[in-house]
Design an enzyme around this catalytic site. Structure first.
Site, PDB file in Angstrom:
ATOM      1  N   PRO A  13       8.786 -14.647  51.459  1.00  0.00           N
ATOM      2  CA  PRO A  13       9.886 -13.720  51.870  1.00  0.00           C
ATOM      3  C   PRO A  13      11.552 -14.774  52.273  1.00  0.00           C
ATOM      4  O   PRO A  13      11.481 -15.128  52.177  1.00  0.00           O
ATOM      5  CB  PRO A  13       9.995 -13.415  53.123  1.00  0.00           C
ATOM      6  CG  PRO A  13       8.788 -14.141  53.626  1.00  0.00           C
ATOM      7  CD  PRO A  13       8.527 -15.109  52.502  1.00  0.00           C
ATOM      8  N   ASN A  14      12.266 -13.675  51.442  1.00  0.00           N
ATOM      9  CA  ASN A  14      13.643 -13.936  50.756  1.00  0.00           C
ATOM     10  C   ASN A  14      14.263 -15.058  49.587  1.00  0.00           C
ATOM     11  O   ASN A  14      14.686 -15.315  48.544  1.00  0.00           O
ATOM     12  CB  ASN A  14      14.418 -14.534  52.408  1.00  0.00           C
ATOM     13  CG  ASN A  14      14.369 -14.101  52.663  1.00  0.00           C
ATOM     14  OD1 ASN A  14      14.596 -12.343  52.614  1.00  0.00           O
ATOM     15  ND2 ASN A  14      13.658 -13.932  54.112  1.00  0.00           N
ATOM     16  N   ARG A  21      21.688 -16.943  47.728  1.00  0.00           N
ATOM     17  CA  ARG A  21      20.881 -16.778  49.503  1.00  0.00           C
ATOM     18  C   ARG A  21      21.503 -18.673  49.682  1.00  0.00           C
ATOM     19  O   ARG A  21      20.878 -19.588  48.607  1.00  0.00           O
ATOM     20  CB  ARG A  21      19.787 -16.284  49.677  1.00  0.00           C
ATOM     21  CG  ARG A  21      19.105 -17.367  50.759  1.00  0.00           C
ATOM     22  CD  ARG A  21      17.881 -16.921  50.477  1.00  0.00           C
ATOM     23  NE  ARG A  21      17.479 -17.266  52.382  1.00  0.00           N
ATOM     24  CZ  ARG A  21      16.131 -17.830  52.421  1.00  0.00           C
ATOM     25  NH1 ARG A  21      15.210 -18.169  51.658  1.00  0.00           N
ATOM     26  NH2 ARG A  21      15.129 -18.343  53.677  1.00  0.00           N
ATOM     27  N   TYR A  26      20.401 -23.779  49.341  1.00  0.00           N
ATOM     28  CA  TYR A  26      19.078 -24.094  48.543  1.00  0.00           C
ATOM     29  C   TYR A  26      19.714 -23.921  46.936  1.00  0.00           C
ATOM     30  O   TYR A  26      18.834 -23.931  45.911  1.00  0.00           O
ATOM     31  CB  TYR A  26      19.119 -22.558  49.158  1.00  0.00           C
ATOM     32  CG  TYR A  26      17.854 -22.865  49.978  1.00  0.00           C
ATOM     33  CD1 TYR A  26      16.813 -22.857  50.157  1.00  0.00           C
ATOM     34  CD2 TYR A  26      18.430 -20.891  50.630  1.00  0.00           C
ATOM     35  CE1 TYR A  26      16.288 -22.680  51.824  1.00  0.00           C
ATOM     36  CE2 TYR A  26      17.079 -21.097  51.785  1.00  0.00           C
ATOM     37  CZ  TYR A  26      16.442 -21.354  52.638  1.00  0.00           C
ATOM     38  OH  TYR A  26      16.412 -21.620  53.715  1.00  0.00           O
ATOM     39  N   ASN A  77       5.348 -21.930  47.954  1.00  0.00           N
ATOM     40  CA  ASN A  77       6.551 -21.704  48.953  1.00  0.00           C
ATOM     41  C   ASN A  77       5.693 -21.232  50.146  1.00  0.00           C
ATOM     42  O   ASN A  77       7.052 -19.589  49.191  1.00  0.00           O
ATOM     43  CB  ASN A  77       7.476 -21.882  48.400  1.00  0.00           C
ATOM     44  CG  ASN A  77       9.032 -21.846  49.611  1.00  0.00           C
ATOM     45  OD1 ASN A  77       9.324 -21.894  50.571  1.00  0.00           O
ATOM     46  ND2 ASN A  77      10.590 -22.339  48.562  1.00  0.00           N
ATOM     47  N   ALA A  80       9.749 -18.394  55.307  1.00  0.00           N
ATOM     48  CA  ALA A  80       9.798 -18.500  56.408  1.00  0.00           C
ATOM     49  C   ALA A  80       8.484 -18.243  57.441  1.00  0.00           C
ATOM     50  O   ALA A  80       8.157 -19.075  57.830  1.00  0.00           O
ATOM     51  CB  ALA A  80      10.135 -17.256  57.214  1.00  0.00           C
ATOM     52  N   GLU A 101       2.320 -27.760  48.895  1.00  0.00           N
ATOM     53  CA  GLU A 101       2.965 -26.914  49.704  1.00  0.00           C
ATOM     54  C   GLU A 101       4.739 -27.061  49.513  1.00  0.00           C
ATOM     55  O   GLU A 101       4.196 -28.518  49.121  1.00  0.00           O
ATOM     56  CB  GLU A 101       2.829 -26.992  51.074  1.00  0.00           C
ATOM     57  CG  GLU A 101       4.251 -26.608  51.703  1.00  0.00           C
ATOM     58  CD  GLU A 101       4.054 -26.883  53.935  1.00  0.00           C
ATOM     59  OE1 GLU A 101       3.358 -27.846  53.717  1.00  0.00           O
ATOM     60  OE2 GLU A 101       5.176 -26.777  54.862  1.00  0.00           O
ATOM     61  N   HIS A 103       8.871 -26.734  49.672  1.00  0.00           N
ATOM     62  CA  HIS A 103      10.141 -26.597  49.724  1.00  0.00           C
ATOM     63  C   HIS A 103      11.258 -26.563  49.404  1.00  0.00           C
ATOM     64  O   HIS A 103      11.786 -27.822  49.045  1.00  0.00           O
ATOM     65  CB  HIS A 103       9.860 -26.668  51.138  1.00  0.00           C
ATOM     66  CG  HIS A 103       9.127 -26.279  51.849  1.00  0.00           C
ATOM     67  ND1 HIS A 103       9.232 -25.628  52.556  1.00  0.00           N
ATOM     68  CD2 HIS A 103       7.868 -27.063  52.970  1.00  0.00           C
ATOM     69  CE1 HIS A 103       7.795 -25.271  53.752  1.00  0.00           C
ATOM     70  NE2 HIS A 103       7.560 -25.564  53.851  1.00  0.00           N
ATOM     71  N   ARG A 110      16.583 -29.932  58.392  1.00  0.00           N
ATOM     72  CA  ARG A 110      16.913 -28.574  59.616  1.00  0.00           C
ATOM     73  C   ARG A 110      17.064 -28.339  61.319  1.00  0.00           C
ATOM     74  O   ARG A 110      16.560 -28.963  61.593  1.00  0.00           O
ATOM     75  CB  ARG A 110      16.666 -27.130  58.482  1.00  0.00           C
ATOM     76  CG  ARG A 110      16.927 -28.181  57.262  1.00  0.00           C
ATOM     77  CD  ARG A 110      16.811 -27.175  55.973  1.00  0.00           C
ATOM     78  NE  ARG A 110      17.350 -25.797  56.482  1.00  0.00           N
ATOM     79  CZ  ARG A 110      16.799 -24.522  55.943  1.00  0.00           C
ATOM     80  NH1 ARG A 110      16.199 -24.463  54.908  1.00  0.00           N
ATOM     81  NH2 ARG A 110      17.441 -23.227  55.983  1.00  0.00           N
TER      82      ARG A 110
END
Ligand code: DQA
Length: 150
Positions: A13-14, A21, A26, A77, A80, A101, A103, A110
């Protein structure tokens, strides 16, 4: 050459909004920019790359199920969903191939809710914190491992 290696890259998502964004976190690259870089690397190695983005948990779970028997590796990735989704964890656990995985950001620097990944325990490796380069590193690592295994 790593002929007939099939990699499925899944983006959650996103991530379709990358480029605009939260660029301070990012960066300015779009997801299409990252796809193009990864695709160029795969083409040079004769590996196939499927690249999908979905904002929906169900679609991502179905994509992972459909990757069984088709993909050798999943690069994911989960955005969320990384921090929330038992369904995603279970889907990755049933995929018999290898999984990385990814990111963009260093989630451990964070908010605390980003420190826990539901999926890290069922993947083979994690690349995070290198911005768009995280994807490239994952793809290059996969190709290098495949080459060594030949
Ligand atoms: C992310 C980190 C997640 O915490 C976040 O929800 C994202 C992107 C990353 O690539 O840094 O959407 O997965």
């Amino acid at each position: 050459m790593t002929a007939s290696l099939n990699i499925m890259a899944i983006n959650g998502p996103n991530l379709n909004m990358l480029g605009t964004r939260e660029p301070d976190i990012y960066g300015a690259d779009t997801l299409a920019d990252m796809e193009a870089k990864c695709r160029a690397i795969c083409e040079a190695e004769a590996a196939t790359l499927d690249w999908i983005q979905s904002n929906g948990e169900a679609e991502i779970v179905t994509t992972i199920q459909q990757a069984v028997g088709r993909a050798d590796w999943i690069v994911i990735n989960a955005a969320a969903l990384t921090h929330t989704s038992v369904a995603l964890r279970d889907a990755l656990a049933l995929f018999p191939g290898q999984k990385i995985e990814v990111h963009l950001s260093n989630v451990h620097k964070r908010e605390t809710f980003r420190h826990h990944s539901m999926i890290s325990a069922v993947v083979d490796g994690v690349v995070l914190g290198f911005g768009p380069m995280s994807y490239v590193m994952a793809i290059r690592g996969i190709l290098e491992m495949a080459r060594e295994a030949e």
